[in-house]
Design a protein around this motif. Sequence first.
Motif, PDB file in Angstrom:
ATOM      1  N   GLY A 439      17.427 -45.465   1.194  1.00 48.64           N
ATOM      2  CA  GLY A 439      17.267 -45.554   2.519  1.00 48.64           C
ATOM      3  C   GLY A 439      17.225 -47.024   3.267  1.00 48.64           C
ATOM      4  O   GLY A 439      17.163 -46.938   4.377  1.00 48.64           O
ATOM      5  N   HIS A 440      17.491 -48.060   2.574  1.00 46.33           N
ATOM      6  CA  HIS A 440      17.814 -49.248   3.135  1.00 46.33           C
ATOM      7  C   HIS A 440      19.260 -49.662   2.621  1.00 46.33           C
ATOM      8  O   HIS A 440      19.999 -48.861   1.965  1.00 46.33           O
ATOM      9  CB  HIS A 440      16.722 -50.163   2.997  1.00 46.33           C
ATOM     10  N   ASP A 441      19.465 -51.110   2.707  1.00 44.90           N
ATOM     11  CA  ASP A 441      20.885 -51.461   2.437  1.00 44.90           C
ATOM     12  C   ASP A 441      21.194 -51.144   0.578  1.00 44.90           C
ATOM     13  O   ASP A 441      20.390 -51.520  -0.116  1.00 44.90           O
ATOM     14  CB  ASP A 441      21.070 -53.057   2.529  1.00 44.90           C
ATOM     15  N   ALA A 467      21.050 -60.427  -3.811  1.00 50.45           N
ATOM     16  CA  ALA A 467      20.967 -60.019  -2.310  1.00 50.45           C
ATOM     17  C   ALA A 467      19.965 -58.942  -2.148  1.00 50.45           C
ATOM     18  O   ALA A 467      19.850 -58.405  -1.040  1.00 50.45           O
ATOM     19  CB  ALA A 467      22.434 -59.427  -2.019  1.00 50.45           C
ATOM     20  N   ASP A 468      19.310 -58.567  -3.404  1.00 46.59           N
ATOM     21  CA  ASP A 468      18.255 -57.703  -3.406  1.00 46.59           C
ATOM     22  C   ASP A 468      18.504 -56.447  -2.693  1.00 46.59           C
ATOM     23  O   ASP A 468      18.040 -55.536  -1.896  1.00 46.59           O
ATOM     24  CB  ASP A 468      16.921 -58.273  -2.211  1.00 46.59           C
ATOM     25  N   LEU A 469      19.774 -55.870  -2.969  1.00 46.77           N
ATOM     26  CA  LEU A 469      20.422 -54.551  -2.622  1.00 46.77           C
ATOM     27  C   LEU A 469      19.756 -53.690  -3.599  1.00 46.77           C
ATOM     28  O   LEU A 469      19.635 -53.725  -4.959  1.00 46.77           O
ATOM     29  CB  LEU A 469      21.899 -54.480  -2.729  1.00 46.77           C
ATOM     30  N   ALA A 470      19.318 -52.166  -3.300  1.00 47.55           N
ATOM     31  CA  ALA A 470      19.396 -51.108  -4.190  1.00 47.55           C
ATOM     32  C   ALA A 470      20.822 -51.036  -4.617  1.00 47.55           C
ATOM     33  O   ALA A 470      21.770 -51.102  -4.107  1.00 47.55           O
ATOM     34  CB  ALA A 470      18.884 -49.887  -3.442  1.00 47.55           C
ATOM     35  N   MET A 471      20.806 -50.229  -5.947  1.00 41.78           N
ATOM     36  CA  MET A 471      22.076 -50.089  -6.479  1.00 41.78           C
ATOM     37  C   MET A 471      22.259 -48.850  -7.321  1.00 41.78           C
ATOM     38  O   MET A 471      21.548 -48.205  -7.701  1.00 41.78           O
ATOM     39  CB  MET A 471      22.356 -51.100  -7.895  1.00 41.78           C
ATOM     40  N   GLY A 537      16.240 -49.426  -7.786  1.00 43.02           N
ATOM     41  CA  GLY A 537      15.532 -49.634  -6.600  1.00 43.02           C
ATOM     42  C   GLY A 537      15.550 -51.111  -6.018  1.00 43.02           C
ATOM     43  O   GLY A 537      16.074 -52.044  -6.945  1.00 43.02           O
ATOM     44  N   SER A 538      15.459 -51.730  -4.984  1.00 46.18           N
ATOM     45  CA  SER A 538      15.442 -53.176  -4.403  1.00 46.18           C
ATOM     46  C   SER A 538      13.736 -53.565  -4.676  1.00 46.18           C
ATOM     47  O   SER A 538      12.876 -52.606  -5.001  1.00 46.18           O
ATOM     48  CB  SER A 538      15.754 -53.217  -2.802  1.00 46.18           C
ATOM     49  N   TYR A 559      12.621 -54.499   6.295  1.00 46.06           N
ATOM     50  CA  TYR A 559      12.411 -55.388   5.461  1.00 46.06           C
ATOM     51  C   TYR A 559      11.669 -56.742   5.958  1.00 46.06           C
ATOM     52  O   TYR A 559      11.506 -57.040   6.885  1.00 46.06           O
ATOM     53  CB  TYR A 559      13.926 -55.993   5.041  1.00 46.06           C
ATOM     54  N   PRO A 560      10.971 -57.444   4.829  1.00 45.00           N
ATOM     55  CA  PRO A 560       9.817 -58.318   5.634  1.00 45.00           C
ATOM     56  C   PRO A 560      10.673 -59.334   6.181  1.00 45.00           C
ATOM     57  O   PRO A 560      11.783 -59.836   5.465  1.00 45.00           O
ATOM     58  CB  PRO A 560       9.213 -58.957   4.014  1.00 45.00           C
TER      59      PRO A 560
END
Length: 563
Positions: A439-441, A467-471, A537-538, A559-560
Motif C-alpha cells: 500500500g505504500h512505496d 530505502a525501507d521499501l516493501a519488496m 513488509g517495510s 510515513y513517519p
Amino acid sequence: MSGAHATVIVVLGASALPVARRIQQALPQAQVLGLEGRADAADATYRAFGETLRGLYRAGTGIIALCAAGIVIRALASVLDEKGSEPPVLAVAEDGSAVVPLLGGLGGVNRLARRIAAALEVAAAITTSGELRFGTCLLDPPEGYVLADLERGKHFVSDVLAGGSVRIEGDAPWLASAGLPQAVDAALAIRVSPWLADAPHELLIHPRSVAVAVEADDGDVASQVAGALAQAGLARGALACLLAPMELMGSLALAEAAQALGADLRFTKAATASEAMLAQLPHAKPLQEAGLTIAVNASPIEACELGQRRGRLAVVGLGPGDRAFMVPAVQAELARAEDILGYETYVNMAGPFLPEQVLHCTDNREELQRARHALALAASGRRVVVVSSGDPGVFAMASAVLEALDGASDLAWHALELVMLPGVSASLATAALAGAPLGHDFCVISLSDNLKPWSVIEHRLDLAGKADLAMAFYNPISKSRPWQLGQALDVVRRHRGPETPVVLGRDVARPGQRLTVVNLGALTPDMVDMRTMVLVGSSTTRVIPRGDGTPWVYTPRWYPMAP
Ligand code: SAH
C-alpha cells in the motif's frame, strides 16, 4: 471488412444449457453466457441479466436469449431508441421448440433464425412480410453486396408487395431462388452494379467489386480515393479493398483511410500496388482516375484475393490464473487469435480454443526464439497472441518480443501491429489476498540469477532494504537456484527486524491457492517454492486480525515525518 460482431447465447438457468450447446454447434463462434450461480457450466458467466443484455446490444453483439421473448423485450426496451446499427436479437424457447427473431432485420436476424431453427429442427417464426413472400430480405443482401439506400429500398419493397413485378439487372445469384414476381418489361428493377445510378424505381445494390491501388500515404487518402471513385462514376459502397505496398503496412493514415471508406486494407510485396492488383484480378476492368488505379471486377472481391493483411501481434497477460482476473481486452484478443504461442502451462490456462486456432507450445526457456516465431507469423498477416502469466511486462514476454524486434532487419516485423495488453501481476494478486502489504512505496525484484549476476541482486536488495521499501520477490527459488533465497533474506535482515511481516502466496488464483503470513524471523527457504510470491513488509507494515481470526497485512499510506 466483415463488420460482423460476435454473437452470444445467453441462458438464465442450467436447464437451457443443452439447447444452448446445440445452437453453438451450428454457430461455433458464439459464446454461451450463463447466469452466475445458475448456469456456471457456461463458457462465461454474467451477474445482471438486463444490464448484460443492454451492454451487448450497445456493443452491436448479436443476442440469442434462451428465455421468454417478453423478458428480452423488457430488458432492451430502454435502449431501443438509441441510433446505431442494430444487432440481431432472438428469443429461443429453452426447450428448443421455438425460434423467434425480434430485432435486427437488417443485421440478418432472419437468416440467423433460420440457421438456428435448422439446427433445432423446428421452423423459425419469421414475421417480415417481404421475406415471407420472397424467402429473402431484399434489403439485407448477402456478404459481398451492400444496399445503396435504405429509405428507397423500403419504398421499393412496399411497391413489390403491393403487386409490382420486377426485372433484375446485373448479377444477383442469391435472388435466383427467391419467389420474386419477375417480368422482363417490369417498371421496377433490382440493379446490381458498382456504378452510381439515380433511378427512383430501382433497388440499387452494389457488389463490393472495386479495388483501388494506393502507392503513397501522403495527403488525405480517404478523400483522394472517394474523389477518384466519384469521378469514375463508381459508388463508395462498391469499394471492397485498398491495396498498398508493404512499406506502408505501418501507416496509421492509411489504416484510418481504409476504416473511413469501409474498405479492407491489404498489402503487397510487389514494386507497385497497381501492378499487383491488376495481376491478381486479371479479369477486372482497369481505370485511371485522379492519379489512382481502380479495378472494377465482375463479381465481389474477397479481401484474401489481394495481397495480405497487416498482421497483429498481441503480447497478453493472463493474470494469475482464475479467468475472472483476466482483463476483457485479453479475453477478446484470445477469442479472435489465429495463433497462440507460449509456455504450455499458460497456453492451457488461456483456453478453451476453437479447433481452427493453432497452438504453439514451447518450453519456458525458449523465450527469444518464441518471440521471433510470433513476429514472423504476424508479419505474414496472421493474428497472433503470445501469452504470459500475470502481466506480460513483468519478467515475461513483452520485453522478449521487443528485444527480438530491436535491430531486426525485416521491415514487415516493424510494420505489423504490435500491442501489449496488461494483466494482474502475481505480486498484486497476492497483495490483494493478504490485504494491502504494497500500500505504500515498494519494489519488485526477481531473485533469478539466470539472466543477471547475483551481485546485482544483492546490491539492489541492500539498497531497497536501506530505502525501507516493501519488496515483492518473483522467481524466489527453484531446484537449480536453491541457495539464493536464503542469501537474499540475510541481506534483508541487515535492515529489517525479525517481526517484519512477510506474505507468501502460492498458486494465487489457481487451484490449491495458499496464503501464509509469517515473520521475517521465522521465514525459512523451505516454506517457499517457484510457484510462490514473497512479499516482505517495510518498517511500517502491520498485521491486524480479520473477523475470522486470520490476519490482514497492510502498509499504511503515510510515513513517519522527520521531527
Ligand atoms: N509475468 C508474471 C511473472 C513471471 S515470473 C506476473 O506478472 O505475475 C514467475 C514468478 O511469478 C513465479 O516464480 C512466482 O514467484 C510468481 N507467480 C506467478 N504466478 C503466480 C501465482 N499465481 N501465484 C504465486 N506466484 C506466482
